[in-house]
Design an enzyme around this catalytic site. Sequence first.
Site, PDB file in Angstrom:
ATOM      1  N   THR A   7       0.833  -1.193   0.000  1.00  0.00           N
ATOM      2  CA  THR A   7       0.000   0.000   0.000  1.00  0.00           C
ATOM      3  C   THR A   7       0.873   1.251   0.000  1.00  0.00           C
ATOM      4  OG1 THR A   7      -1.703   1.220   1.225  1.00  0.00           O
ATOM      5  CG2 THR A   7      -0.164  -0.041   2.554  1.00  0.00           C
ATOM      6  N   ASN A   9      -0.484   3.797   1.490  1.00  0.00           N
ATOM      7  CA  ASN A   9      -1.189   4.499   2.562  1.00  0.00           C
ATOM      8  C   ASN A   9      -0.572   4.101   3.912  1.00  0.00           C
ATOM      9  OD1 ASN A   9      -3.027   5.171   4.582  1.00  0.00           O
ATOM     10  ND2 ASN A   9      -4.809   4.840   3.286  1.00  0.00           N
ATOM     11  N   LYS A  12      -2.746   2.403   6.583  1.00  0.00           N
ATOM     12  CA  LYS A  12      -3.020   0.964   6.466  1.00  0.00           C
ATOM     13  C   LYS A  12      -1.860   0.152   7.043  1.00  0.00           C
ATOM     14  CE  LYS A  12      -5.906   0.885   2.246  1.00  0.00           C
ATOM     15  NZ  LYS A  12      -6.020   0.285   0.897  1.00  0.00           N
ATOM     16  N   ASP A  73      -8.200  -3.425  -0.813  1.00  0.00           N
ATOM     17  CA  ASP A  73      -8.932  -2.346  -1.455  1.00  0.00           C
ATOM     18  C   ASP A  73     -10.170  -2.129  -0.604  1.00  0.00           C
ATOM     19  OD1 ASP A  73      -8.747  -0.520  -3.707  1.00  0.00           O
ATOM     20  OD2 ASP A  73     -10.728  -1.294  -4.237  1.00  0.00           O
ATOM     21  N   GLY A 157      -8.380   8.804   6.481  1.00  0.00           N
ATOM     22  CA  GLY A 157      -9.460   8.811   5.488  1.00  0.00           C
ATOM     23  C   GLY A 157     -10.758   9.409   6.015  1.00  0.00           C
ATOM     24  N   LYS A 179     -10.189   0.457  17.068  1.00  0.00           N
ATOM     25  CA  LYS A 179     -10.458   0.337  15.628  1.00  0.00           C
ATOM     26  C   LYS A 179      -9.982  -1.023  15.118  1.00  0.00           C
ATOM     27  CE  LYS A 179      -9.894   2.355  11.058  1.00  0.00           C
ATOM     28  NZ  LYS A 179      -9.264   3.323  10.156  1.00  0.00           N
ATOM     29  N   HIS A 184     -13.885  -2.650   9.470  1.00  0.00           N
ATOM     30  CA  HIS A 184     -13.980  -3.497   8.271  1.00  0.00           C
ATOM     31  C   HIS A 184     -12.656  -4.229   8.021  1.00  0.00           C
ATOM     32  CE1 HIS A 184     -12.469   0.455   7.602  1.00  0.00           C
ATOM     33  NE2 HIS A 184     -12.172   0.277   6.332  1.00  0.00           N
ATOM     34  N   ARG A 185     -11.541  -3.500   8.218  1.00  0.00           N
ATOM     35  CA  ARG A 185     -10.215  -4.102   8.013  1.00  0.00           C
ATOM     36  C   ARG A 185      -9.947  -5.156   9.081  1.00  0.00           C
ATOM     37  NH1 ARG A 185      -8.273   0.283   7.221  1.00  0.00           N
ATOM     38  NH2 ARG A 185      -8.460   0.201   4.970  1.00  0.00           N
TER      39      ARG A 185
HETATM   40  P1  ITT Z   1      -3.557   1.897  -1.440  1.00  0.00           P
HETATM   41  O1  ITT Z   1      -4.440   1.673  -2.649  1.00  0.00           O
HETATM   42  O2  ITT Z   1      -2.174   2.303  -1.784  1.00  0.00           O
HETATM   43  O3  ITT Z   1      -3.623   0.755  -0.460  1.00  0.00           O
HETATM   44  P2  ITT Z   1      -5.511   3.936  -0.731  1.00  0.00           P
HETATM   45  O4  ITT Z   1      -5.627   4.865   0.431  1.00  0.00           O
HETATM   46  O5  ITT Z   1      -5.619   4.537  -2.120  1.00  0.00           O
HETATM   47  O6  ITT Z   1      -4.128   3.151  -0.582  1.00  0.00           O
HETATM   48  P3  ITT Z   1      -7.820   2.333  -1.376  1.00  0.00           P
HETATM   49  O7  ITT Z   1      -7.555   2.387  -2.832  1.00  0.00           O
HETATM   50  O8  ITT Z   1      -8.228   1.037  -0.754  1.00  0.00           O
HETATM   51  O9  ITT Z   1      -6.554   2.799  -0.533  1.00  0.00           O
HETATM   52  O10 ITT Z   1      -8.881   3.454  -1.065  1.00  0.00           O
HETATM   53  C1  ITT Z   1      -9.536   3.452   0.095  1.00  0.00           C
HETATM   54  C2  ITT Z   1     -10.271   4.767   0.293  1.00  0.00           C
HETATM   55  O11 ITT Z   1     -11.205   4.572   1.324  1.00  0.00           O
HETATM   56  C3  ITT Z   1      -9.311   5.877   0.721  1.00  0.00           C
HETATM   57  O12 ITT Z   1      -9.849   7.129   0.351  1.00  0.00           O
HETATM   58  C4  ITT Z   1      -9.340   5.748   2.211  1.00  0.00           C
HETATM   59  O13 ITT Z   1      -9.073   6.941   2.855  1.00  0.00           O
HETATM   60  C5  ITT Z   1     -10.764   5.236   2.480  1.00  0.00           C
HETATM   61  N1  ITT Z   1     -10.682   4.269   3.573  1.00  0.00           N
HETATM   62  C6  ITT Z   1     -10.299   2.969   3.497  1.00  0.00           C
HETATM   63  N2  ITT Z   1     -10.221   2.409   4.710  1.00  0.00           N
HETATM   64  C7  ITT Z   1     -10.529   3.392   5.574  1.00  0.00           C
HETATM   65  C8  ITT Z   1     -10.576   3.450   6.967  1.00  0.00           C
HETATM   66  O14 ITT Z   1     -10.247   2.416   7.736  1.00  0.00           O
HETATM   67  N3  ITT Z   1     -10.938   4.594   7.522  1.00  0.00           N
HETATM   68  C9  ITT Z   1     -11.242   5.662   6.769  1.00  0.00           C
HETATM   69  N4  ITT Z   1     -11.190   5.714   5.449  1.00  0.00           N
HETATM   70  C10 ITT Z   1     -10.834   4.571   4.840  1.00  0.00           C
END
Ligand code: ITT
Length: 210
Positions: A7, A9, A12, A73, A157, A179, A184-185
């Site tokens: 990732t 992010n 994550k 995702d 996020g 959390k 969900h994670r």
């Molecule tokens: P990677 O693809 O590099 O893993 P990303 O942040 O782009 O990173 P995603 O494509 O899975 O990840 O997009 C997930 C979106 O949903 C992103 O805008 C996150 O901020 C949001 N999101 C996912 N999990 C979340 C969480 O636990 N809390 C808040 N927002 C979340």
Amino acid sequence: MDILVATGNPGKVREYDELLAGIPVTCISPADVGIDLKVSESGATYHENAVLKAETYARAGRSHGICLTLADDSGLEVDALDGRPGVHSARYGGPGLEDTDRWRLLLQELEGVPQEQRTARFRCVIALATPDGRVATVEGVCKGRITLHAAGTGGFGYDPVFYLPEQNCTMAQLPNGVKSSISHRAHAARAARPKIVQLINEMRGQNGRP
Ligand code: ITT
């Protein structure tokens, strides 16, 4: 054994450190091993995108000695928006936005929608991939509601605008460690744990190790 958390992010990566505690893996990020990739999320579903990310990083990790790769995702599905932003959550509002801009836009889009119609859920699909092409996927969901105003500084996020009725606070207001047991994670990671252990055992067996 190292597990590459595929990732870009950092939020994550932090969460998987906690979520995979107790199984014999060490979470490493792409930056830790010098992998710099941008995977275009061209799939139509979380499942397709999670597998795309896991397989792409697993291939890249092969030359770094990585045997197991995990990608997720995830996204936010808002009922009043017919499930949007959903699989497009990371791109909601267009390019160049920060997390804060995205949840502000969401609150704007939901202006005038009464509380009882602001139901929503986070969904997470985890994909596990090995360099020899094995893939496993699992899913987790967390139900809640979009708040009228943001609250809290934890998580990342959309967490500041995601209200959890059973906790009586937003995901961003949860005390440390909570959390990682209810999100969900967390649900997806719980389902992924036995699959990770199984993949590790299979790989050890292939390498002639007990
Ligand atoms: P990677 O693809 O590099 O893993 P990303 O942040 O782009 O990173 P995603 O494509 O899975 O990840 O997009 C997930 C979106 O949903 C992103 O805008 C996150 O901020 C949001 N999101 C996912 N999990 C979340 C969480 O636990 N809390 C808040 N927002 C979340």
